[in-house]
Design an enzyme around this catalytic site. Sequence first.
Site, PDB file in Angstrom:
ATOM      1  N   HIS A 163      10.052   0.354   7.753  1.00 23.95           N
ATOM      2  CA  HIS A 163       9.336  -0.863   8.155  1.00 23.95           C
ATOM      3  C   HIS A 163       9.291  -1.950   7.070  1.00 23.95           C
ATOM      4  CE1 HIS A 163       7.494   1.317  11.570  1.00 23.95           C
ATOM      5  NE2 HIS A 163       7.168   2.274  10.737  1.00 23.95           N
ATOM      6  N   ASP A 164       8.689  -1.593   5.934  1.00 21.02           N
ATOM      7  CA  ASP A 164       8.310  -2.630   4.963  1.00 21.02           C
ATOM      8  C   ASP A 164       9.501  -3.287   4.271  1.00 21.02           C
ATOM      9  OD1 ASP A 164       5.698  -2.154   5.617  1.00 21.02           O
ATOM     10  OD2 ASP A 164       5.345  -0.787   3.946  1.00 21.02           O
ATOM     11  N   THR A 223       2.931  -6.011   2.802  1.00 24.40           N
ATOM     12  CA  THR A 223       3.428  -4.886   3.591  1.00 24.40           C
ATOM     13  C   THR A 223       2.334  -3.837   3.815  1.00 24.40           C
ATOM     14  OG1 THR A 223       4.283  -3.747   1.632  1.00 24.40           O
ATOM     15  CG2 THR A 223       5.805  -5.222   2.772  1.00 24.40           C
ATOM     16  N   ASN A 242      -2.408   2.733   3.531  1.00 27.63           N
ATOM     17  CA  ASN A 242      -1.859   4.059   3.815  1.00 27.63           C
ATOM     18  C   ASN A 242      -2.677   5.158   3.144  1.00 27.63           C
ATOM     19  OD1 ASN A 242       0.354   3.336   5.430  1.00 27.63           O
ATOM     20  ND2 ASN A 242       1.567   2.787   3.628  1.00 27.63           N
ATOM     21  N   ASP A 281       0.842  -1.211   0.000  1.00 26.74           N
ATOM     22  CA  ASP A 281       0.000   0.000   0.000  1.00 26.74           C
ATOM     23  C   ASP A 281       0.875   1.258   0.000  1.00 26.74           C
ATOM     24  OD1 ASP A 281       0.997  -0.364   2.593  1.00 26.74           O
ATOM     25  OD2 ASP A 281      -0.816   0.411   3.572  1.00 26.74           O
ATOM     26  N   PHE A 296      -0.351  -0.474  12.672  1.00 26.59           N
ATOM     27  CA  PHE A 296      -1.304  -0.002  11.665  1.00 26.59           C
ATOM     28  C   PHE A 296      -1.845  -1.107  10.745  1.00 26.59           C
ATOM     29  CE2 PHE A 296      -2.153   1.708   7.387  1.00 26.59           C
ATOM     30  CZ  PHE A 296      -3.185   2.576   7.680  1.00 26.59           C
ATOM     31  N   ASN A 297      -0.959  -1.895  10.126  1.00 23.21           N
ATOM     32  CA  ASN A 297      -1.427  -2.859   9.116  1.00 23.21           C
ATOM     33  C   ASN A 297      -2.414  -3.870   9.714  1.00 23.21           C
ATOM     34  OD1 ASN A 297       0.122  -1.731   7.092  1.00 23.21           O
ATOM     35  ND2 ASN A 297       1.832  -3.155   7.367  1.00 23.21           N
ATOM     36  N   ASP A 304       6.918   1.138   1.877  1.00 18.62           N
ATOM     37  CA  ASP A 304       6.561   0.147   0.846  1.00 18.62           C
ATOM     38  C   ASP A 304       7.375   0.405  -0.420  1.00 18.62           C
ATOM     39  OD1 ASP A 304       3.548  -0.982   1.731  1.00 18.62           O
ATOM     40  OD2 ASP A 304       3.931   1.072   2.346  1.00 18.62           O
TER      41      ASP A 304
HETATM   42  C1  BDR Z   1       3.183   0.049   8.523  1.00 17.38           C
HETATM   43  O1  BDR Z   1       2.111   0.967   8.370  1.00 17.38           O
HETATM   44  C2  BDR Z   1       2.281   1.729   7.209  1.00 17.38           C
HETATM   45  O2  BDR Z   1       2.060   3.081   7.478  1.00 17.38           O
HETATM   46  C3  BDR Z   1       3.673   1.459   6.709  1.00 17.38           C
HETATM   47  O3  BDR Z   1       3.707   1.466   5.299  1.00 17.38           O
HETATM   48  C4  BDR Z   1       3.977   0.099   7.252  1.00 17.38           C
HETATM   49  O4  BDR Z   1       3.533  -0.919   6.388  1.00 17.38           O
HETATM   50  C5  BDR Z   1       3.948   0.414   9.766  1.00 17.38           C
HETATM   51  O5  BDR Z   1       3.139   0.315  10.883  1.00 17.38           O
HETATM   52 CA    CA Z   2       2.909  -0.466   4.087  1.00 17.32          CA
END
Ligand code: BDR
Ligand code: CA
Length: 324
Positions: A253-254, A138, A53, A24, A179-180, A29
Amino acid sequence: MSGSVTTPAAPKGPAPRPIILDCDPGHDDALAMLLALVRPEVRLLAVTTVGGNADLRRTTRNALAVLTLAGRTDVPVAMGAPGPLVRPLRVADWVHGESGLDGADLPEPAAAPVSEGAVALMARLIGESPTPVTLVPTGPLTNVALLLRAHPELRPRIARICLMGGSMGEGNATASAEFNIWVDPEAAAEVFDCGLPVAMMGLDVTHQARVTVAESDAWATLGTRTGRVFADLFRFFARFHRDRYGWDGSPIHDAVAVAHVLDLGLVCTEPYRVDVETTSELTRGRTVVDIRGLLGRPPNVDVGVSIDRERFLGLVRDALAAFP
Ligand code: BDR
Ligand code: CA
């Protein structure tokens, strides 16, 4: 500066692992995409998009813009679920900006999404692949849950699901949830419990994978447009992390999920039982990690606990230098 992509020398050993990136984009990402495109340990079969996102139209446009920047519009992009299985979509514009990828001048996409949807494309590529395919989600896990529901016959052809999401410790969408997983906890619960090998790169490890502002600014000096664009993107991304955490720089992160799939020993994992909270509003999307084995249930997830930050950032830098 050449217009072609420089791929690091192919490693001696096993053939590249086929992967599908379900994402996303999203600043992090986008870097995950570059790593997946350039590393010789993997072969990126497709990019599939999901609402997360930003809304699906924006995340798809961003994926296509990143592939255009990278000169890799040969990689198919398929649109997936616009929103979670049962809940309304909540986007992260406070992190990634309204476009989902604010902060830089990205090229107009030079390609369009394929006509197949994400689940259909994933199913076809998994079915056609001579070796089992690794899924690298991701974003919210909606597309992957839908794939597993629709195609149980493909399960033996999925090598592993290596995802970015979850946390053993603090959350980022809420006090308890990442978040994810928070966006689509029902999908996450299905994926975590699907019985296939699952690796979770959660905040515990991705917060160790931070690039400082000086380090990401230095990407602009790599001599590539891609490096300059990502320096701008990460200057924007760093604002949120400075304001929210007081950090100098941002977690990528991703890209950690891709880095783990490369199997270079960058990430250490521990096998734990992990369940996803779907009923409580207070702890919605919490990944409950049974570190002490109190439930007496067998582990279902390899959980990322640490990463070799310097080597990881080296891979990211090399990737940015390899594109036009
Ligand atoms: C995740 O949430 C999104 O905002 C980022 O792309 C990542 O996948 C981090 O918590
Ligand atoms: Ca992401």
